[in-house]
Design an enzyme around this catalytic site. Structure first.
Site, PDB file in Angstrom:
ATOM      1  N   GLU A 111       0.826  -1.215   0.000  1.00 50.00           N
ATOM      2  CA  GLU A 111       0.000   0.000   0.000  1.00 50.00           C
ATOM      3  C   GLU A 111       0.862   1.268   0.000  1.00 50.00           C
ATOM      4  O   GLU A 111       0.355   2.352   0.285  1.00 50.00           O
ATOM      5  CB  GLU A 111      -0.958   0.021   1.212  1.00 50.00           C
ATOM      6  N   HIS A 135      -2.696   2.238   8.271  1.00 52.64           N
ATOM      7  CA  HIS A 135      -3.765   1.396   7.732  1.00 52.64           C
ATOM      8  C   HIS A 135      -3.945   0.189   8.638  1.00 52.64           C
ATOM      9  O   HIS A 135      -2.973  -0.503   8.958  1.00 52.64           O
ATOM     10  CB  HIS A 135      -3.396   0.955   6.311  1.00 52.64           C
ATOM     11  N   HIS A 137      -6.976  -3.046  10.066  1.00 53.69           N
ATOM     12  CA  HIS A 137      -8.160  -3.856   9.748  1.00 53.69           C
ATOM     13  C   HIS A 137      -9.013  -4.086  10.995  1.00 53.69           C
ATOM     14  O   HIS A 137      -9.241  -5.231  11.378  1.00 53.69           O
ATOM     15  CB  HIS A 137      -7.740  -5.223   9.194  1.00 53.69           C
ATOM     16  N   GLU A 165     -17.505  12.069  22.595  1.00 54.84           N
ATOM     17  CA  GLU A 165     -16.307  12.831  22.262  1.00 54.84           C
ATOM     18  C   GLU A 165     -15.851  12.699  20.808  1.00 54.84           C
ATOM     19  O   GLU A 165     -14.900  13.362  20.385  1.00 54.84           O
ATOM     20  CB  GLU A 165     -15.196  12.504  23.251  1.00 54.84           C
ATOM     21  N   HIS A 206     -12.969  -3.567   4.139  1.00 50.77           N
ATOM     22  CA  HIS A 206     -11.513  -3.805   4.207  1.00 50.77           C
ATOM     23  C   HIS A 206     -10.902  -3.266   5.513  1.00 50.77           C
ATOM     24  O   HIS A 206     -10.306  -4.023   6.273  1.00 50.77           O
ATOM     25  CB  HIS A 206     -10.847  -3.172   2.979  1.00 50.77           C
TER      26      HIS A 206
HETATM   27  P1  13P Z   1       1.082  -5.453   3.115  1.00 48.67           P
HETATM   28  O1  13P Z   1       1.494  -6.715   3.825  1.00 48.67           O
HETATM   29  O2  13P Z   1       1.655  -5.392   1.708  1.00 48.67           O
HETATM   30  O3  13P Z   1       1.403  -4.229   3.926  1.00 48.67           O
HETATM   31  O4  13P Z   1      -0.489  -5.501   2.897  1.00 48.67           O
HETATM   32  C1  13P Z   1      -1.362  -5.608   3.982  1.00 48.67           C
HETATM   33  C2  13P Z   1      -2.670  -4.953   3.740  1.00 48.67           C
HETATM   34  O5  13P Z   1      -3.389  -4.677   4.689  1.00 48.67           O
HETATM   35  C3  13P Z   1      -3.073  -4.618   2.359  1.00 48.67           C
HETATM   36  O6  13P Z   1      -4.191  -3.767   2.330  1.00 48.67           O
HETATM   37 ZN    ZN Z   2      -5.388  -3.850   4.222  1.00 47.56          ZN
END
Ligand code: 13P
Ligand code: ZN
Length: 266
Positions: A111, A135, A137, A165, A206
């Site tokens: 990413e 980023h 999840h 808040e 995602h």
């Molecule tokens: P990477 O292992 O390449 O960082 O990818 C993980 C991910 O969350 C892709 O969206």
């Molecule tokens: Zn991801």
């Protein structure tokens, strides 16, 4: 170890402890300050060069700490030099050199195009304050993205109403990008267009991208959004009979001296 690397590693593991980084899920980049680059100078010996599929020229000469593609956040504290690295963006912005870490042929996160274009967008939106793009999840915010249309107003109102808040932590709201294939230039460009307006954006089905001036602010933002999503889903499951009104949100914003995104109020 240098403090900036210690702080970076702590954030990686904190995200894992929250359950936001199954397997290699999620990635983190940090735009280093000049004194931090100077502090790590003794490490910066690598010369492996890779091309970028995007124009990152506004970041020319900047050093970033990045997680490795396919590497696990869980393993970052055990072997930082294998799971994270420091890269320097080329002077023309079309490639980068791996100066430290990412050992055994590892590459920066898949990413990276999204991270770098998001860095450019948030740098511009915050007068250069933004240094962190993260980023993750998290389960609740991802689950919530299945329950609404991909619309920033809908999402932001739900989050603001789900914990008092929230409106103070992210008065601009949170953006949402409809499902796209991850890891490419297309999702990077769409993300950058959106994150210009909001400190965080959800990738439907995602996860989330959050931004901030430092690790605490960025982690805290994602944590707050994820907690609000959890509260919303719990309340929705139990049956919502009332919520925070728009007038209450306005009073709250005034009391805390923040400017709420009026486009999202009725
Ligand atoms: P990477 O292992 O390449 O960082 O990818 C993980 C991910 O969350 C892709 O969206
Ligand atoms: Zn991801």
């Amino acid at each position: 170890m240098q403090k900036v690397l210690e702080d970076y590693i702590r954030m990686c593991y904190d995200g894992f402890l929250q359950g936001w980084h199954e397997r290699n899920g999620g990635n983190l980049t940090y735009r280093m300050k000049e004194d931090e680059v100077a502090d790590t100078a003794s490490l910066l010996a690598g010369d492996r060069h890779l091309d970028l599929p995007i124009d990152a020229s506004p970041l020319a000469g900047e050093h970033f700490i990045t997680t490795g593609s396919g590497r696990y956040m869980r393993n970052v504290p055990l072997a930082p030099q294998k799971n994270i690295g420091i890269i320097r963006i080329d002077d023309d912005g079309h490639g980068y050199t791996i100066r430290w870490g990412l050992e055994d042929g590892a590459k920066p996160t898949s990413e990276l195009p999204s991270h770098l274009l998001n860095h450019i967008a948030r740098m511009e939106a915050t007068d250069g304050r933004c240094r962190v793009i993260y980023h993750a999840h998290p389960a609740n915010i991802t689950a919530l993205s299945y329950t609404i249309e991909p619309d920033a107003k809908t999402l932001s109102r739900i989050l603001w109403q789900s914990e008092t808040e929230c409106a103070v932590v992210f008065p601009e709201g949170v953006g949402i990008l409809d499902w796209m294939i991850p890891g490419g230039t297309e999702i990077a460009e769409a993300s950058a267009r959106l994150i210009r307006k909001y400190p965080a954006i959800v990738w439907a089905f995602h996860g989330i991208f959050g931004s901030g001036a430092d690790f605490d602010e960025t982690f805290g933002l994602v944590h707050t959004i994820e907690k609000a999503a959890e509260i919303y889903l719990k309340a929705k499951g139990a049956g919502i009979v009332r919520t925070i009104t728009d007038d209450e949100l306005r009073v709250l914003a005034k009391a805390f001296g923040v400017k709420l995104n009026e486009d999202f109020l009725d």
